[in-house]
Design an enzyme around this catalytic site. Structure first.
Site, PDB file in Angstrom:
ATOM      1  N   ARG A  56       1.035  -1.224  -0.539  1.00  0.00           N
ATOM      2  CA  ARG A  56      -0.232   0.125   0.023  1.00  0.00           C
ATOM      3  C   ARG A  56       0.185   1.300  -0.015  1.00  0.00           C
ATOM      4  O   ARG A  56       2.156   1.177   0.376  1.00  0.00           O
ATOM      5  CB  ARG A  56      -0.653   0.398   1.182  1.00  0.00           C
ATOM      6  CG  ARG A  56      -1.985  -0.842   1.008  1.00  0.00           C
ATOM      7  CD  ARG A  56      -3.107  -1.237   2.702  1.00  0.00           C
ATOM      8  NE  ARG A  56      -2.111  -1.164   4.481  1.00  0.00           N
ATOM      9  CZ  ARG A  56      -1.623  -0.705   4.675  1.00  0.00           C
ATOM     10  NH1 ARG A  56      -1.689   1.111   4.304  1.00  0.00           N
ATOM     11  NH2 ARG A  56      -1.101  -0.569   5.687  1.00  0.00           N
ATOM     12  N   LYS A 198      -8.603  -2.782   0.327  1.00  0.00           N
ATOM     13  CA  LYS A 198      -8.474  -1.546   1.268  1.00  0.00           C
ATOM     14  C   LYS A 198      -9.308  -0.796   1.278  1.00  0.00           C
ATOM     15  O   LYS A 198     -10.230  -0.110   2.137  1.00  0.00           O
ATOM     16  CB  LYS A 198      -7.244  -1.344   1.364  1.00  0.00           C
ATOM     17  CG  LYS A 198      -6.510  -2.623   2.377  1.00  0.00           C
ATOM     18  CD  LYS A 198      -6.687  -3.571   3.562  1.00  0.00           C
ATOM     19  CE  LYS A 198      -6.166  -5.112   3.945  1.00  0.00           C
ATOM     20  NZ  LYS A 198      -7.203  -5.778   4.913  1.00  0.00           N
ATOM     21  N   HIS A 217     -10.757  -4.952  11.909  1.00  0.00           N
ATOM     22  CA  HIS A 217     -10.004  -5.682  10.738  1.00  0.00           C
ATOM     23  C   HIS A 217      -9.514  -7.166  11.640  1.00  0.00           C
ATOM     24  O   HIS A 217      -8.335  -7.046  13.129  1.00  0.00           O
ATOM     25  CB  HIS A 217      -8.585  -4.974  10.866  1.00  0.00           C
ATOM     26  CG  HIS A 217      -7.173  -5.501  10.130  1.00  0.00           C
ATOM     27  ND1 HIS A 217      -6.580  -4.895  10.303  1.00  0.00           N
ATOM     28  CD2 HIS A 217      -7.515  -5.818   8.866  1.00  0.00           C
ATOM     29  CE1 HIS A 217      -5.585  -5.464   9.187  1.00  0.00           C
ATOM     30  NE2 HIS A 217      -6.337  -6.063   8.170  1.00  0.00           N
ATOM     31  N   SER A 235      -1.760  -6.814   9.012  1.00  0.00           N
ATOM     32  CA  SER A 235      -0.648  -7.658   7.894  1.00  0.00           C
ATOM     33  C   SER A 235       0.642  -7.784   8.277  1.00  0.00           C
ATOM     34  O   SER A 235       1.323  -7.569   8.617  1.00  0.00           O
ATOM     35  CB  SER A 235      -0.132  -6.614   6.821  1.00  0.00           C
ATOM     36  OG  SER A 235       0.028  -7.524   6.178  1.00  0.00           O
ATOM     37  N   LYS A 239      -3.396 -13.471  10.603  1.00  0.00           N
ATOM     38  CA  LYS A 239      -4.662 -13.405  11.461  1.00  0.00           C
ATOM     39  C   LYS A 239      -5.101 -14.253   9.621  1.00  0.00           C
ATOM     40  O   LYS A 239      -5.652 -15.649  10.490  1.00  0.00           O
ATOM     41  CB  LYS A 239      -5.030 -11.543  10.560  1.00  0.00           C
ATOM     42  CG  LYS A 239      -5.104 -10.806  11.581  1.00  0.00           C
ATOM     43  CD  LYS A 239      -5.576 -10.009  10.818  1.00  0.00           C
ATOM     44  CE  LYS A 239      -5.804  -9.303   9.444  1.00  0.00           C
ATOM     45  NZ  LYS A 239      -4.835  -9.277   9.229  1.00  0.00           N
ATOM     46  N   THR A 240      -4.703 -14.472   8.753  1.00  0.00           N
ATOM     47  CA  THR A 240      -5.358 -15.717   8.109  1.00  0.00           C
ATOM     48  C   THR A 240      -5.269 -16.646   8.198  1.00  0.00           C
ATOM     49  O   THR A 240      -5.107 -18.091   7.814  1.00  0.00           O
ATOM     50  CB  THR A 240      -4.234 -15.209   6.391  1.00  0.00           C
ATOM     51  OG1 THR A 240      -5.143 -13.865   6.233  1.00  0.00           O
ATOM     52  CG2 THR A 240      -4.526 -16.424   5.158  1.00  0.00           C
ATOM     53  N   ASP A 254      -9.556 -11.544   7.521  1.00  0.00           N
ATOM     54  CA  ASP A 254      -9.374 -10.906   7.726  1.00  0.00           C
ATOM     55  C   ASP A 254     -10.256  -8.910   7.748  1.00  0.00           C
ATOM     56  O   ASP A 254      -9.444  -8.166   8.428  1.00  0.00           O
ATOM     57  CB  ASP A 254      -8.437  -9.829   6.038  1.00  0.00           C
ATOM     58  CG  ASP A 254      -8.207  -9.070   6.473  1.00  0.00           C
ATOM     59  OD1 ASP A 254      -7.340  -8.576   7.128  1.00  0.00           O
ATOM     60  OD2 ASP A 254      -7.796  -7.919   5.144  1.00  0.00           O
ATOM     61  N   ARG A 319       1.674 -12.816  -1.971  1.00  0.00           N
ATOM     62  CA  ARG A 319       0.425 -13.024  -1.590  1.00  0.00           C
ATOM     63  C   ARG A 319      -0.215 -13.821  -3.022  1.00  0.00           C
ATOM     64  O   ARG A 319       0.175 -13.476  -4.137  1.00  0.00           O
ATOM     65  CB  ARG A 319      -0.213 -11.504  -2.300  1.00  0.00           C
ATOM     66  CG  ARG A 319       0.281  -9.962  -0.248  1.00  0.00           C
ATOM     67  CD  ARG A 319      -0.682 -10.455   0.539  1.00  0.00           C
ATOM     68  NE  ARG A 319      -0.032  -9.432   1.431  1.00  0.00           N
ATOM     69  CZ  ARG A 319      -1.111  -9.223   2.997  1.00  0.00           C
ATOM     70  NH1 ARG A 319      -1.700 -10.697   3.210  1.00  0.00           N
ATOM     71  NH2 ARG A 319      -0.484  -7.997   3.460  1.00  0.00           N
TER      72      ARG A 319
END
Length: 528
Positions: A56, A198, A217, A235, A239-240, A254, A319
């Site tokens: 980002r 996002k 989030h 990130s 989490k994933t 997410d 990713r």
């Protein structure tokens, strides 16, 4: 330019002969490869490179300052204001630019699995692989839904259109501009697909709290007994990975909302990091990489087309995007009840926070507002090694409203539903970054499962002398010396110095929250 004029320009663009509406996955794969945008891997996935923008670009993200919304926005470095005049001129340039393209791709879908608060979205893409990315990441409509689809918000994305800062009023060639009033997200100058994902999350973070729904989030999963667990974290914190558990059903990886009915997924797909991915460590994610999946910046052997997930030469932020039904253990639709367990994930580059600790209500609110983690390499442009960062609510880059709005809602829901909250460090142990090692994923999984299953409820705890955190004295399957971070350091004096340094950073950061109840400040944070 008013909203009517803006949407008339869009309507004119979408009536062109170059528009490709709602193409299938197979058609988009064909377009992406035949146009030279991406290559097909040995596993059947599409793999694209995003050039110099492999994460980002927060300094290039803006919100239009408009009369109807400006008093609600938390203006600052995250929510940078830009004038309507700048937006209007750039919008016209981008629309006219897309009219010159041989093909422009359009996807219609939704954000939010809860029908009562679902957002209808339209995505207009210069690239076929970007359109495939959105097709897989957002919620795909049925034929009946598509027939009556009217977009609430529209993304217009032209990655090869570059702004001229001196003329266009931007910070660089790149821009991500949101007009809440005109319901347009304008993106240019970056090929990183995550900006689209996002941007819609930011819209949901604006809309949902105004409907008394907490936007979060976090990833989420649910057990056989209906016990929901949430995993908050920026990130790269896990989490994933941690929510993709073969023994529990995935709600989403997410972005979620928490309404009076329970938890729901905002998206229809997953966006997982692939650096060092293996079938042994993360089989659910590994097996989801197949035809229809979209890989970003993964190095591919030009002959065999086999992906090398250990190669981070393009970026550490490699990713994969895939539809949620590429994971076997999912909830359909992506909704469930109220959370029983909440996990705050942090990747502590100092190596001084415990791998797991149980939080009091005050500590939960303190650490939610603090949102401490380390910004990992590649997640943003220019980040090449972990940097300590405080990201409020574990998602400040995506929060248009003041942080206390989200924090107060979370506190109310914890009270109402009696959720247990844990802080889990997936970062470093035995030393800071460069000295110690990253916490073993197998240990983290074991500790998280113990917390979710209630196995830590009766385990005695000791209180960390610096941070006041309550550390379990034993977790089955995890070496005892790992649990207390100071024990894992060979150099105790070095640990004490680093712990004190991080504690001071916590205290300094928390000074910005002027209206937080005193008990959260005095009882939630470091005790020395």
């Amino acid at each position: 330019m008013n909203s009517v004029d803006i949407h008339n320009e869009l309507k004119d663009l979408l009536s062109g002969s170059n528009i490709k509406n709602q193409l299938s996955v197979a058609q988009l794969v064909e377009k992406a490869t035949s146009r030279g945008e991406a290559m097909l891997t040995a596993d059947g996935a599409v793999c694209a490179e995003t050039g110099k923008y492999t994460g980002r670009s927060p300094k290039d993200k803006y919100t239009v300052e408009e009369e109807s919304t400006k008093d609600k926005i938390d203006w600052g470095k995250v929510n940078q204001p830009i004038s309507a005049e700048v937006f209007d001129k750039l919008y016209t340039k981008v629309v006219n630019y897309l009219k010159t393209k041989d093909e422009v791709f359009v996807f219609n879908g939704f954000a939010g699995a809860d029908k009562d608060s679902q957002l209808s979205i339209k995505v207009v893409n210069e690239y076929a692989w970007h359109n495939l990315f959105c097709h897989q990441l957002f919620i795909r409509p049925t034929d009946t839904e598509l027939a009556s689809h009217t977009a609430d918000f529209t993304i217009v994305s032209a990655p090869t259109f570059h702004a001229d800062p001196a003329v266009d009023g931007t910070n660089s060639e790149t821009f991500i501009i949101v007009s809440l009033e005109k319901k347009i997200i304008l993106i240019g100058g970056t090929e990183y697909a995550g900006e689209m994902k996002k941007s819609i999350f930011g819209i949901m973070n604006y809309l949902l709290p105004q409907q008394n729904i907490l936007s979060m989030h976090c990833s989420a999963n649910v057990g056989e007994a209906g016990d929901v667990a949430l995993f908050f974290g920026l990130s790269g914190t896990g989490k994933t990975t941690l929510s993709a558990d073969a023994d529990r059903k995935l709600i989403g990886d997410d972005e979620h909302g928490w309404s009076d009915n329970g938890v729901f997924n905002i998206e229809g797909g997953c966006y997982a990091k692939t650096i060092n991915l293996s079938a042994e460590k993360e089989p659910e994610i590994y097996n989801a990489i197949r035809f229809g999946s979209v890989l970003e910046n993964v190095v591919i052997d030009p002959e065999t087309r086999i992906a090398d997930y250990d190669d981070g030469s393009l970026t550490e932020n490699t990713r994969v995007a895939y539809p949620i039904d590429y994971i076997e253990n999912i909830v359909t639709p992506s909704v469930a009840g109220h959370p029983k367990t909440i996990v705050f994930l942090t990747a502590d580059a100092f190596g001084v926070l415990p791998p797991i600790s149980k939080l009091t209500k005050e500590q939960a609110m303190y650490h939610f507002l603090s949102g401490f983690t380390s910004k990992l390499a590649g997640t943003e442009r220019g980040v090449t090694e972990p940097e300590p960062v405080f990201s409020t609510c574990f998602g400040s880059p995506f929060l248009p409203l003041p942080a206390t709005v989200y924090a107060e809602m979370l506190g109310q829901k914890i009270d109402e539903h009696g959720a247990q909250v844990f802080l889990v460090n997936t970062g470093w142990t035995g030393g800071e970054y460069g000295v110690g090692n990253r916490m073993k994923l197998s240990y983290t999984r074991t500790m998280v499962r113990a917390a979710i299953d209630g196995k830590l409820n009766g385990v005695p705890t000791i209180q960390d002398e610096v941070f006041g955190l309550h550390i379990p004295t034993a977790v089955e399957g995890v070496p005892s010396e790992v649990l207390n971070p100071r024990d894992a350091w060979a150099d105790k004096a070095a640990y004490d110095q680093k712990a004190a340094q991080l504690a001071d950073l916590f205290k300094d950061n928390f000074k910005k929250f002027a209206n937080v109840p005193e008990n959260i400040t005095t009882q939630g944070g470091p005790i020395v």
